[in-house]
Design a protein around this motif. Structure first.
Motif, PDB file in Angstrom:
ATOM      1  N   VAL A  38       0.780  -1.129   0.185  1.00 53.37           N
ATOM      2  CA  VAL A  38      -0.006   0.223   0.050  1.00 53.37           C
ATOM      3  C   VAL A  38       0.919   1.343  -0.054  1.00 53.37           C
ATOM      4  N   TYR A  39       0.468   2.719  -0.699  1.00 59.01           N
ATOM      5  CA  TYR A  39       0.922   3.491  -0.523  1.00 59.01           C
ATOM      6  C   TYR A  39       1.461   4.007   1.236  1.00 59.01           C
ATOM      7  N   GLY A  40       2.627   4.568   1.194  1.00 62.22           N
ATOM      8  CA  GLY A  40       3.266   4.543   3.114  1.00 62.22           C
ATOM      9  C   GLY A  40       3.614   6.493   2.514  1.00 62.22           C
ATOM     10  N   LEU A  41       3.228   6.374   4.679  1.00 63.59           N
ATOM     11  CA  LEU A  41       3.892   8.515   4.308  1.00 63.59           C
ATOM     12  C   LEU A  41       5.151   8.403   5.263  1.00 63.59           C
ATOM     13  N   GLY A  59      -3.305  11.741  12.324  1.00 68.60           N
ATOM     14  CA  GLY A  59      -4.470  11.646  13.799  1.00 68.60           C
ATOM     15  C   GLY A  59      -4.374  10.504  14.044  1.00 68.60           C
ATOM     16  N   ARG A  60      -3.215   9.474  14.413  1.00 65.25           N
ATOM     17  CA  ARG A  60      -2.830   8.528  15.062  1.00 65.25           C
ATOM     18  C   ARG A  60      -2.750   8.724  16.182  1.00 65.25           C
ATOM     19  N   PRO A  61      -2.845   7.370  17.199  1.00 66.58           N
ATOM     20  CA  PRO A  61      -2.456   7.558  18.493  1.00 66.58           C
ATOM     21  C   PRO A  61      -1.504   7.461  18.479  1.00 66.58           C
ATOM     22  N   ILE A  68       9.928   0.594  10.036  1.00 71.06           N
ATOM     23  CA  ILE A  68      11.043   1.362   9.641  1.00 71.06           C
ATOM     24  C   ILE A  68      11.119   0.605   7.723  1.00 71.06           C
ATOM     25  N   HIS A  69      11.254   1.018   6.981  1.00 68.34           N
ATOM     26  CA  HIS A  69      11.633   0.597   5.663  1.00 68.34           C
ATOM     27  C   HIS A  69      13.264   1.283   5.805  1.00 68.34           C
ATOM     28  N   ILE A  70      14.093   0.082   5.316  1.00 66.82           N
ATOM     29  CA  ILE A  70      15.325   0.000   5.023  1.00 66.82           C
ATOM     30  C   ILE A  70      15.329  -0.397   3.035  1.00 66.82           C
ATOM     31  N   LEU A  99       7.489  -8.527   3.656  1.00 69.78           N
ATOM     32  CA  LEU A  99       7.623  -9.192   5.195  1.00 69.78           C
ATOM     33  C   LEU A  99       8.140  -8.240   6.211  1.00 69.78           C
ATOM     34  N   THR A 100       7.806  -8.023   7.245  1.00 73.04           N
ATOM     35  CA  THR A 100       7.877  -7.304   7.957  1.00 73.04           C
ATOM     36  C   THR A 100       8.399  -7.850   9.679  1.00 73.04           C
ATOM     37  N   MET A 101       9.572  -7.613   9.707  1.00 76.66           N
ATOM     38  CA  MET A 101      10.096  -8.414  10.850  1.00 76.66           C
ATOM     39  C   MET A 101      10.039  -7.624  11.989  1.00 76.66           C
ATOM     40  N   ILE A 102      10.091  -8.334  13.116  1.00 75.77           N
ATOM     41  CA  ILE A 102      10.484  -7.137  14.549  1.00 75.77           C
ATOM     42  C   ILE A 102      11.198  -7.573  15.581  1.00 75.77           C
ATOM     43  N   PHE A 103      12.427  -6.866  15.563  1.00 78.51           N
ATOM     44  CA  PHE A 103      13.588  -7.384  16.458  1.00 78.51           C
ATOM     45  C   PHE A 103      13.192  -6.423  17.463  1.00 78.51           C
ATOM     46  N   ALA A 142      10.865   5.260   8.076  1.00 78.68           N
ATOM     47  CA  ALA A 142       9.414   5.264   9.253  1.00 78.68           C
ATOM     48  C   ALA A 142       8.376   5.720   8.207  1.00 78.68           C
ATOM     49  N   ALA A 143       7.153   4.488   8.421  1.00 80.82           N
ATOM     50  CA  ALA A 143       6.421   4.520   7.463  1.00 80.82           C
ATOM     51  C   ALA A 143       4.633   3.999   7.664  1.00 80.82           C
ATOM     52  N   PRO A 144       3.328   4.572   8.411  1.00 81.63           N
ATOM     53  CA  PRO A 144       2.555   3.516   8.478  1.00 81.63           C
ATOM     54  C   PRO A 144       2.118   3.364   6.893  1.00 81.63           C
ATOM     55  N   SER A 145       0.757   3.235   6.487  1.00 82.31           N
ATOM     56  CA  SER A 145       0.242   3.077   5.578  1.00 82.31           C
ATOM     57  C   SER A 145      -0.079   4.948   4.992  1.00 82.31           C
ATOM     58  N   ALA A 146      -0.494   5.664   4.241  1.00 87.39           N
ATOM     59  CA  ALA A 146      -0.653   6.747   4.150  1.00 87.39           C
ATOM     60  C   ALA A 146      -2.202   7.464   4.005  1.00 87.39           C
ATOM     61  N   GLU A 182      -1.300  -4.925   3.206  1.00 88.74           N
ATOM     62  CA  GLU A 182      -0.069  -4.695   4.007  1.00 88.74           C
ATOM     63  C   GLU A 182       0.689  -5.741   4.162  1.00 88.74           C
ATOM     64  N   SER A 183       1.633  -5.546   4.257  1.00 95.58           N
ATOM     65  CA  SER A 183       2.330  -6.714   4.505  1.00 95.58           C
ATOM     66  C   SER A 183       2.485  -7.598   5.925  1.00 95.58           C
ATOM     67  N   THR A 184       2.632  -8.720   5.344  1.00 93.45           N
ATOM     68  CA  THR A 184       2.562  -9.833   6.398  1.00 93.45           C
ATOM     69  C   THR A 184       4.162  -9.717   8.032  1.00 93.45           C
ATOM     70  N   LEU A 196       1.976 -11.637  13.338  1.00 93.58           N
ATOM     71  CA  LEU A 196       0.555 -10.352  14.067  1.00 93.58           C
ATOM     72  C   LEU A 196      -0.247  -9.659  12.869  1.00 93.58           C
ATOM     73  N   ARG A 197      -0.425 -10.197  11.864  1.00 97.87           N
ATOM     74  CA  ARG A 197      -0.621  -9.471  10.544  1.00 97.87           C
ATOM     75  C   ARG A 197      -0.712 -10.713   9.820  1.00 97.87           C
ATOM     76  N   PRO A 198      -1.682 -10.486   9.080  1.00 95.56           N
ATOM     77  CA  PRO A 198      -1.300 -11.883   7.944  1.00 95.56           C
ATOM     78  C   PRO A 198      -0.810 -11.010   6.962  1.00 95.56           C
ATOM     79  N   ALA A 228      -4.689  -8.111  20.689  1.00 94.96           N
ATOM     80  CA  ALA A 228      -3.468  -8.142  19.088  1.00 94.96           C
ATOM     81  C   ALA A 228      -2.387  -7.575  20.132  1.00 94.96           C
ATOM     82  N   LYS A 229      -1.761  -7.879  19.501  1.00 94.25           N
ATOM     83  CA  LYS A 229      -0.542  -8.093  20.158  1.00 94.25           C
ATOM     84  C   LYS A 229       0.556  -6.902  19.068  1.00 94.25           C
ATOM     85  N   ALA A 230       0.283  -6.840  17.956  1.00 97.88           N
ATOM     86  CA  ALA A 230       0.646  -5.338  17.242  1.00 97.88           C
ATOM     87  C   ALA A 230      -0.186  -4.656  17.820  1.00 97.88           C
TER      88      ALA A 230
HETATM   89  O1  TXA Z   1       2.635  -2.521   4.014  1.00103.00           O
HETATM   90  C1  TXA Z   1       3.462  -2.341   5.331  1.00103.00           C
HETATM   91  O2  TXA Z   1       3.735  -2.764   6.416  1.00103.00           O
HETATM   92  C2  TXA Z   1       3.212  -1.198   4.791  1.00103.00           C
HETATM   93  C3  TXA Z   1       3.415  -0.790   3.728  1.00103.00           C
HETATM   94  C4  TXA Z   1       3.654   1.557   4.094  1.00103.00           C
HETATM   95  O3  TXA Z   1       5.092  -0.291   4.214  1.00103.00           O
HETATM   96  N1  TXA Z   1       3.036  -0.258   6.249  1.00103.00           N
HETATM   97  C5  TXA Z   1       2.507  -0.916   7.411  1.00103.00           C
HETATM   98  O4  TXA Z   1       2.073   0.246   8.779  1.00103.00           O
HETATM   99  O5  TXA Z   1       1.122  -1.117   7.548  1.00103.00           O
HETATM  100  P1  TXA Z   1       1.635   0.916   9.175  1.00103.00           P
HETATM  101  O6  TXA Z   1       1.911   1.453  10.323  1.00103.00           O
HETATM  102  O7  TXA Z   1      -0.336   1.616   8.908  1.00103.00           O
HETATM  103  O8  TXA Z   1       0.866  -0.622  10.439  1.00103.00           O
HETATM  104  C6  TXA Z   1       2.176  -1.337  10.728  1.00103.00           C
HETATM  105  C7  TXA Z   1       1.392  -2.471  12.316  1.00103.00           C
HETATM  106  C8  TXA Z   1       0.788  -1.609  13.237  1.00103.00           C
HETATM  107  O9  TXA Z   1      -0.505  -2.592  13.396  1.00103.00           O
HETATM  108  C9  TXA Z   1       2.208  -1.657  14.906  1.00103.00           C
HETATM  109  O10 TXA Z   1       1.094  -1.428  15.418  1.00103.00           O
HETATM  110  C10 TXA Z   1       2.534  -2.755  13.964  1.00103.00           C
HETATM  111  O11 TXA Z   1       2.735  -2.741  12.662  1.00103.00           O
HETATM  112  N2  TXA Z   1       3.814  -2.619  14.978  1.00103.00           N
HETATM  113  C11 TXA Z   1       5.239  -2.320  14.380  1.00103.00           C
HETATM  114  N3  TXA Z   1       6.279  -2.152  14.963  1.00103.00           N
HETATM  115  C12 TXA Z   1       5.637  -2.798  15.957  1.00103.00           C
HETATM  116  C13 TXA Z   1       6.211  -3.475  17.216  1.00103.00           C
HETATM  117  N4  TXA Z   1       7.909  -3.227  17.524  1.00103.00           N
HETATM  118  N5  TXA Z   1       5.584  -4.516  18.002  1.00103.00           N
HETATM  119  C14 TXA Z   1       4.624  -4.942  17.773  1.00103.00           C
HETATM  120  N6  TXA Z   1       3.460  -3.803  16.117  1.00103.00           N
HETATM  121  C15 TXA Z   1       4.483  -3.243  15.698  1.00103.00           C
END
Ligand code: TXA
Ligand code: MG
Length: 349
Positions: A38-41, A59-61, A68-70, A99-103, A142-146, A182-184, A196-198, A228-230
């Motif tokens: 998806v588009y990121g901000l 307007g996000r909590p 973080i995108h690298i 694929l997003t991984m948490i470390f 750093a980018a959430p969905s836009a 969005e990414s896994t 945490l997210r499929p 939910a954990k995320a």
């Molecule tokens: O495909 C994607 O992942 C898109 C594009 C722009 O890369 N980004 C995206 O970001 O979906 P966002 O902010 O809409 O969703 C990120 C999710 C949120 O549910 C957040 O709580 C979770 O990832 N998250 C981020 N860091 C975390 C962490 N350290 N531990 C647990 N969950 C985390």
């Protein structure tokens, strides 16, 4: 009232636009950009003030952490600690990609970016414009969905403009995205790793590479659902303005039920939206019906999902009924997003 100044939209394939976007990020500004999901901000992930601006624009909590995108693997060692070997296997297989991984996070990553957590989510997107933009910005975006928080995620630059024009510094237009959800998200800081997210990198694909992978209990839905954990997954999300209800059961019963509901609501003067599929589209004689894609290729359903939810907003429907999507793989990501958009409302027939 019109916004004071509309945000400039630039072609994401234009090197001059990428350079200008990178300069905005280095000065602490905000740029929306295409990725394959998806588009990121985007903002500078290592600049605490920039991360704060993201929360304000969406307007996000602020307890909801950012990914973080690298654009190269070397960057990972600067922001993450204790990266397990299994993660290297997954990077070989699925990076760049959805694929997003948490470390555990390193000291360089500000708590403003991680929502106060000691962990950090990292992703290396595949989209060439996204990669060029990350490189031009110093390497850590750093980018959430836009989208505005709570609205469906944007899959085109126009969707981004609808939500954020006038609130951010630039939009890079790379055309419609290819995946659409969005990414896994896989938490590598626990054992076994936990989804945490499929997304498009499915549980089956992960298991084939590294063996056992667990799933956050909240993904099971229904009565077994847990918190939910995320942090981001707990909010009502991806939602159209009208209430959405999913109808689950065998195909014939679902079609009959939706048609009955449409008939009843229409008689009350309501405008009713229907989410159907290529296979069932012709079976709905009334209502504002849309085909979300074909069940023979669930990737098409992911591609259309958020666009269709936004279209119902434009149509001004009062209610939406959708078919249900069973099964594993991509269906799991589709079901997860539709359940969120529906606030978990499901009719079983
Ligand atoms: O495909 C994607 O992942 C898109 C594009 C722009 O890369 N980004 C995206 O970001 O979906 P966002 O902010 O809409 O969703 C990120 C999710 C949120 O549910 C957040 O709580 C979770 O990832 N998250 C981020 N860091 C975390 C962490 N350290 N531990 C647990 N969950 C985390
Ligand atoms: Mg989002």
């Amino acid at each position: 009232m019109k916004s004071v100044m509309e945000t400039i939209i630039q072609n994401a394939k234009d090197p001059a636009a990428i350079k200008a976007a990178g300069d905005i990020i280095k000065k602490g500004g905000l740029v929306a950009f295409p990725t394959e999901t998806v588009y990121g901000l985007g903002a500078d992930a290592l600049n605490p003030m920039a991360a704060k601006k993201i929360y304000a624009a969406k307007g996000r909590p602020s307890d909801n952490p950012l990914i973080i995108h690298i654009c190269d693997r070397q960057a990972l060692s600067e922001i993450a600690k204790d990266v397990p070997e299994t993660a290297e296997v997954l990077m070989d297989a699925f990076w760049p990609g959805p694929l997003t991984m948490i470390f555990r996070k390193s000291e360089r990553v500000p708590y403003e970016t991680t929502g106060g957590l000691d962990t950090v989510a990292v992703r290396m997107p595949e989209d060439p414009s996204a990669r060029a933009f990350i490189a031009a910005s110093g390497g850590f975006i750093a980018a959430p969905s836009a989208n505005t928080s709570g609205r469906p995620s944007p899959t085109t630059a126009r969707h981004v403009a609808e939500d954020l024009s006038g609130k951010i510094d630039m939009i890079l237009d790379g055309g419609p995205v290819s995946i659409g959800v969005e990414s896994t998200i896989l938490d590598m800081s626990v054992s076994p790793p936990m989804i945490l997210r499929p997304g498009a990198v499915t549980k089956e694909m992960l298991t084939r590479k590294i063996g056992e992978v667990s799933e956050d209990a909240s993904l099971k839905g229904g009565r077994e659902a847990k918190q939910a954990k995320a942090p981001g997954m707990k909010y009502r999300h991806y939602a159209p303005k009208a209430p959405l209800t999913l109808v689950e059961g065998n195909e014939e019963d679902v079609i009959e039920k939706i048609n009955a509901l449409v008939k009843k609501e229409t008689a009350l003067g309501k405008k009713v939206g229907i989410i159907s599929t290529e296979e069932t589209f012709e079976r709905y004689p009334a209502g504002d019906k849309k085909s979300i894609g074909t069940r023979l290729n669930e990737s098409t359903i992911a591609q259309n999902l958020y666009r269709i939810l936004r279209e119902f907003d434009e149509d001004g429907v009062d209610e939406i009924y959708s078919e249900f999507f069973d099964g594993e793989g991509m269906a799991s990501a589709i079901r997860n997003r539709l359940l969120k958009a529906a606030g978990q409302q499901v009719i079983h027939v």
